[in-house]
Design a protein around this motif. Structure first.
Motif, mmCIF file in Angstrom:
data_model
loop_
_atom_site.group_PDB
_atom_site.id
_atom_site.type_symbol
_atom_site.label_atom_id
_atom_site.label_comp_id
_atom_site.label_asym_id
_atom_site.label_seq_id
_atom_site.Cartn_x
_atom_site.Cartn_y
_atom_site.Cartn_z
ATOM 1 N N ASP A 1 -4.889 -2.238 1.977
ATOM 2 C CA ASP A 1 -4.652 -0.816 1.729
ATOM 3 C C ASP A 1 -5.951 -0.037 1.531
ATOM 4 O O ASP A 1 -6.069 1.104 1.976
ATOM 5 C CB ASP A 1 -3.735 -0.634 0.522
ATOM 6 C CG ASP A 1 -2.314 -1.112 0.800
ATOM 7 O OD1 ASP A 1 -1.943 -1.218 1.989
ATOM 8 O OD2 ASP A 1 -1.574 -1.375 -0.168
ATOM 9 N N VAL B 1 -7.468 0.584 4.900
ATOM 10 C CA VAL B 1 -6.698 1.604 5.628
ATOM 11 C C VAL B 1 -7.117 2.990 5.147
ATOM 12 O O VAL B 1 -7.282 3.912 5.949
ATOM 13 C CB VAL B 1 -5.181 1.376 5.453
ATOM 14 C CG1 VAL B 1 -4.390 2.559 5.982
ATOM 15 C CG2 VAL B 1 -4.752 0.100 6.157
ATOM 16 N N ARG C 1 1.184 2.943 9.396
ATOM 17 C CA ARG C 1 0.472 2.928 8.112
ATOM 18 C C ARG C 1 -0.184 4.260 7.778
ATOM 19 O O ARG C 1 -0.312 4.612 6.614
ATOM 20 C CB ARG C 1 -0.567 1.806 8.104
ATOM 21 C CG ARG C 1 0.150 0.439 8.181
ATOM 22 C CD ARG C 1 -0.746 -0.723 7.972
ATOM 23 N NE ARG C 1 -1.133 -0.893 6.583
ATOM 24 C CZ ARG C 1 -2.026 -1.794 6.187
ATOM 25 N NH1 ARG C 1 -2.602 -2.588 7.068
ATOM 26 N NH2 ARG C 1 -2.344 -1.902 4.914
#
Length: 171
Positions: free
Chosen positions: A83, A86, A136
């Motif tokens: 995460d 990202v 995402r």
């Protein structure tokens, strides 16, 4: 072909729930309703699901409680980007393609792949870049309109208002 954040995606808002998250929320709500003693048919109507789904959830709930209705971690290979990575990629992409040395300020799958490799040190396939962008990051495909540079909207409006009616009358 280019990619841009979906409308409202650049705002620092809470991201929308994913489909699996919504399904879990629905099952957890069903567990709350089971505890209240509601009927399966009533729960199905309230949650907008089939009676069979509610009966299946109730069996699971009776055997394992509300926790049994929660999502389980996905099986299979873990994602290449965590995460935090990202979010680094999101920040880099929001700077625009030109900030990363590309001529035009358009994102393509290949360009995003290059930026991911620079920022996160991870090489992704085109398909993985697509999933990163759409699933995402919540971005969507944007295709530029193809219009002639010489196009003159005022001349087109004048022609439609004056020339076209004259031509139609000539029939």
């Amino acid at each position: 072909m280019s990619f841009k954040p979906s409308p409202g995606a650049s705002e620092p808002a809470i991201p929308p729930l994913t489909r699996p998250q919504l399904a879990e929320a629905r099952r957890v709500r069903a567990a709350e309703l089971f505890e209240q003693g509601r009927s399966s048919a009533e729960i199905a109507r309230m949650l907008g699901v089939s009676d069979e789904s509610v009966r299946r959830w109730k069996r699971v709930w009776e055997e394992g409680g509300a926790d049994a209705l929660r999502r389980r971690p996905a099986t299979g290979r873990p994602p290449k980007l965590d995460d935090a990575q990202v979010e680094q990629v999101r920040t880099a992409l929001e700077q625009g393609a030109q900030a990363h040395g590309f001529e035009a300020d358009l994102w393509t799958l290949e360009r995003v792949g290059v930026v991911v490799e620079r920022v996160a040190g991870v090489s992704l396939s085109r398909a993985s870049v697509w999933r990163l962008l759409t699933s995402r990051l919540g971005w969507s495909l944007q295709r530029p309109e193809r219009r002639a540079v010489e196009r003159d909207e005022s001349e087109i409006a004048r022609w439609i208002a004056h020339e076209w009616p004259r031509i139609k009358k000539g029939r």
